[in-house]
Design a protein around this motif. Structure first.
Motif, PDB file in Angstrom:
ATOM      1  N   THR A   1      -9.694  34.926  13.172  1.00  0.00           N
ATOM      2  CA  THR A   1     -10.759  35.223  13.485  1.00  0.00           C
ATOM      3  C   THR A   1     -11.942  34.233  13.041  1.00  0.00           C
ATOM      4  O   THR A   1     -13.152  34.669  13.401  1.00  0.00           O
ATOM      5  N   LYS A   2     -11.644  33.343  12.146  1.00  0.00           N
ATOM      6  CA  LYS A   2     -12.729  32.448  11.341  1.00  0.00           C
ATOM      7  C   LYS A   2     -13.789  31.797  12.042  1.00  0.00           C
ATOM      8  O   LYS A   2     -14.907  31.911  11.993  1.00  0.00           O
ATOM      9  N   GLN A   3     -13.223  31.095  13.094  1.00  0.00           N
ATOM     10  CA  GLN A   3     -14.117  30.283  13.959  1.00  0.00           C
ATOM     11  C   GLN A   3     -14.941  31.092  14.761  1.00  0.00           C
ATOM     12  O   GLN A   3     -16.043  30.909  14.894  1.00  0.00           O
ATOM     13  N   ALA A   4     -14.405  32.179  15.168  1.00  0.00           N
ATOM     14  CA  ALA A   4     -15.039  33.095  16.250  1.00  0.00           C
ATOM     15  C   ALA A   4     -16.088  33.656  15.460  1.00  0.00           C
ATOM     16  O   ALA A   4     -17.343  33.858  16.092  1.00  0.00           O
ATOM     17  N   ARG A   5     -16.066  34.017  14.224  1.00  0.00           N
ATOM     18  CA  ARG A   5     -17.105  34.884  13.501  1.00  0.00           C
ATOM     19  C   ARG A   5     -18.289  33.998  13.206  1.00  0.00           C
ATOM     20  O   ARG A   5     -19.344  34.313  12.990  1.00  0.00           O
ATOM     21  N   ARG A   6     -17.765  32.553  12.899  1.00  0.00           N
ATOM     22  CA  ARG A   6     -18.893  31.656  12.640  1.00  0.00           C
ATOM     23  C   ARG A   6     -19.449  30.951  13.749  1.00  0.00           C
ATOM     24  O   ARG A   6     -20.605  30.271  13.923  1.00  0.00           O
ATOM     25  N   ASN A   7     -18.984  31.322  15.131  1.00  0.00           N
ATOM     26  CA  ASN A   7     -19.210  30.709  16.299  1.00  0.00           C
ATOM     27  C   ASN A   7     -19.272  29.105  16.323  1.00  0.00           C
ATOM     28  O   ASN A   7     -20.144  28.324  16.402  1.00  0.00           O
ATOM     29  N   ASP A   8     -17.970  28.572  15.547  1.00  0.00           N
ATOM     30  CA  ASP A   8     -17.885  27.274  15.114  1.00  0.00           C
ATOM     31  C   ASP A   8     -16.688  26.660  16.215  1.00  0.00           C
ATOM     32  O   ASP A   8     -15.439  27.033  16.179  1.00  0.00           O
TER      33      ASP A   8
END
Length: 355
Positions: free
Chosen positions: A300-307
């Protein structure tokens, strides 16, 4: 006169259609698709999730996603699914998750008693992340077969299959069964019995007249889309002991259902898993003829950063299979992060091969 004009018009159109069809009939290693990771996964019950989060916030965050049913993903156009499989020879091994003891009053997760029956099970983590849209592998395969036979012209679908048997070093947790040669034979047999041999594109079909599977792959012997329509390709997501056990007695994967995530330079090499989309070897491997699966996001890391940088790297790399947890925006936290190609689709010609 109108009928004559129509016939003449059709004659003028037909060559154009033929050209388009021929142009679009790419070898399957010349395409790029987006699919889902842990495709069967449903959300952890909120009360249980809060208990997990109180003990390990990072671990809880990494599990904080869910998917729509797999046939609905295929309806959207996704062409890769990932399924985790646990062996359960006698049945009932995973029927009573520890999480139900820790948090009382949760809604049932297995109303039809599938977990009590012998056979391979499908879920993410024993005891805590166990809710699934297809609790048994048989159910998952039957869902896929039903969808495929309702959509017989579909482009090939890649299934990444992770067999899970690593021991869990925490007291009270359910310990998975070890995958042996016999277990793998049974797994292949279940795939054939429930999906149907006619729906499978296996290593033998790709190898053809070549001495090894890798030899066929390096000679660009992948079938074209027209020959692969209605088909599924299974990729065993395993290394070391499990991969060696699957290959043992099946050089170049002769007689096996799945490709094996084998390293380049080995007779079984054909489809590989490279999770890091920035791996500089990916474009080289793709150009040689291998099919590569990579990831756009994880935990979920990229999704939380919108990266979207990893997704963009995956696209540029030429990896044919790109997985994500977010073909739709998250409903668990606020983010605009969602993955698709520029036209909103999940299938396209591979940019690494465009002239």
């Amino acid at each position: 006169m109108m009928r004559l004009i129509t016939c003449v018009g059709l004659l003028l159109i037909l060559p154009a259609i033929a050209l388009v069809t021929k142009k679009d009939d790419l070898p399957i290693n010349h395409i790029q698709v987006i699919g889902s990771h842990n495709s069967y996964k449903q959300a952890i019950n909120p009360a249980l999730f809060n208990v997990i989060k109180s003990q390990d916030t990072a671990a809880a965050n990494s599990l904080d996603y869910e998917h729509i049913p797999m046939p609905e993903q295929l309806d959207m156009g996704l062409r890769n699914l990932e399924i985790d499989v646990y062996a359960d020879a006698k049945g009932g091994k995973y029927a009573h998750p520890l999480g139900f003891e820790q948090v009382k009053g949760q809604p049932p997760f297995d109303p039809n008693g599938e977990m009590n029956k012998p056979g391979f099970k499908v879920f993410h983590v024993p005891d805590f992340d166990f809710r699934s849209s297809a609790l048994s592998f048989t159910t998952a395969l039957q869902q896929l077969r039903k969808w495929s036979e309702a959509n017989p012209e579909h482009s090939p679908i890649f299934i990444t299959l992770e067999v899970k048997d690593d021991s869990i070093k925490r007291r009270g947790f359910t310990q998975p069964e070890i995958f042996t040669s016999k277990t793998f034979d049974e797994l292949d047999a279940v795939i054939i019995a429930n999906l149907g041999k006619e729906h499978l594109l296996n290593p033998d079909l790709v190898r053809g007249k070549y001495k090894t599977l890798e030899g066929a792959v390096l000679a660009q012997n992948w079938p074209k889309l027209s020959k692969a329509k209605g088909k599924f390709l299974f990729v065993l997501d395993a290394k070391d002991r499990k991969r060696a056990t699957y290959i043992d007695g099946h050089p170049s994967l002769k007689g096996r259902v799945m490709f094996a995530n084998a390293d380049s330079g080995t007779p079984e090499a054909g489809i590989m898993i490279r999770n890091n989309p920035n791996d500089p070897q990916i474009p080289q491997l793709v150009k040689k003829g291998y099919i590569i699966r990579t990831r756009a996001d994880a935990d979920t890391k990229q999704a939380r950063r919108n990266d979207r940088s990893d997704f963009e790297a995956a696209c540029i790399s030429g990896a044919q299979i790109i997985t994500t947890d977010y073909y739709k925006k998250s409903t668990h936290f606020k983010s605009d992060y969602a993955i698709s190609f520029a036209d909103g689709k999940y299938f396209r010609e591979n940019p690494l091969f465009k002239k």
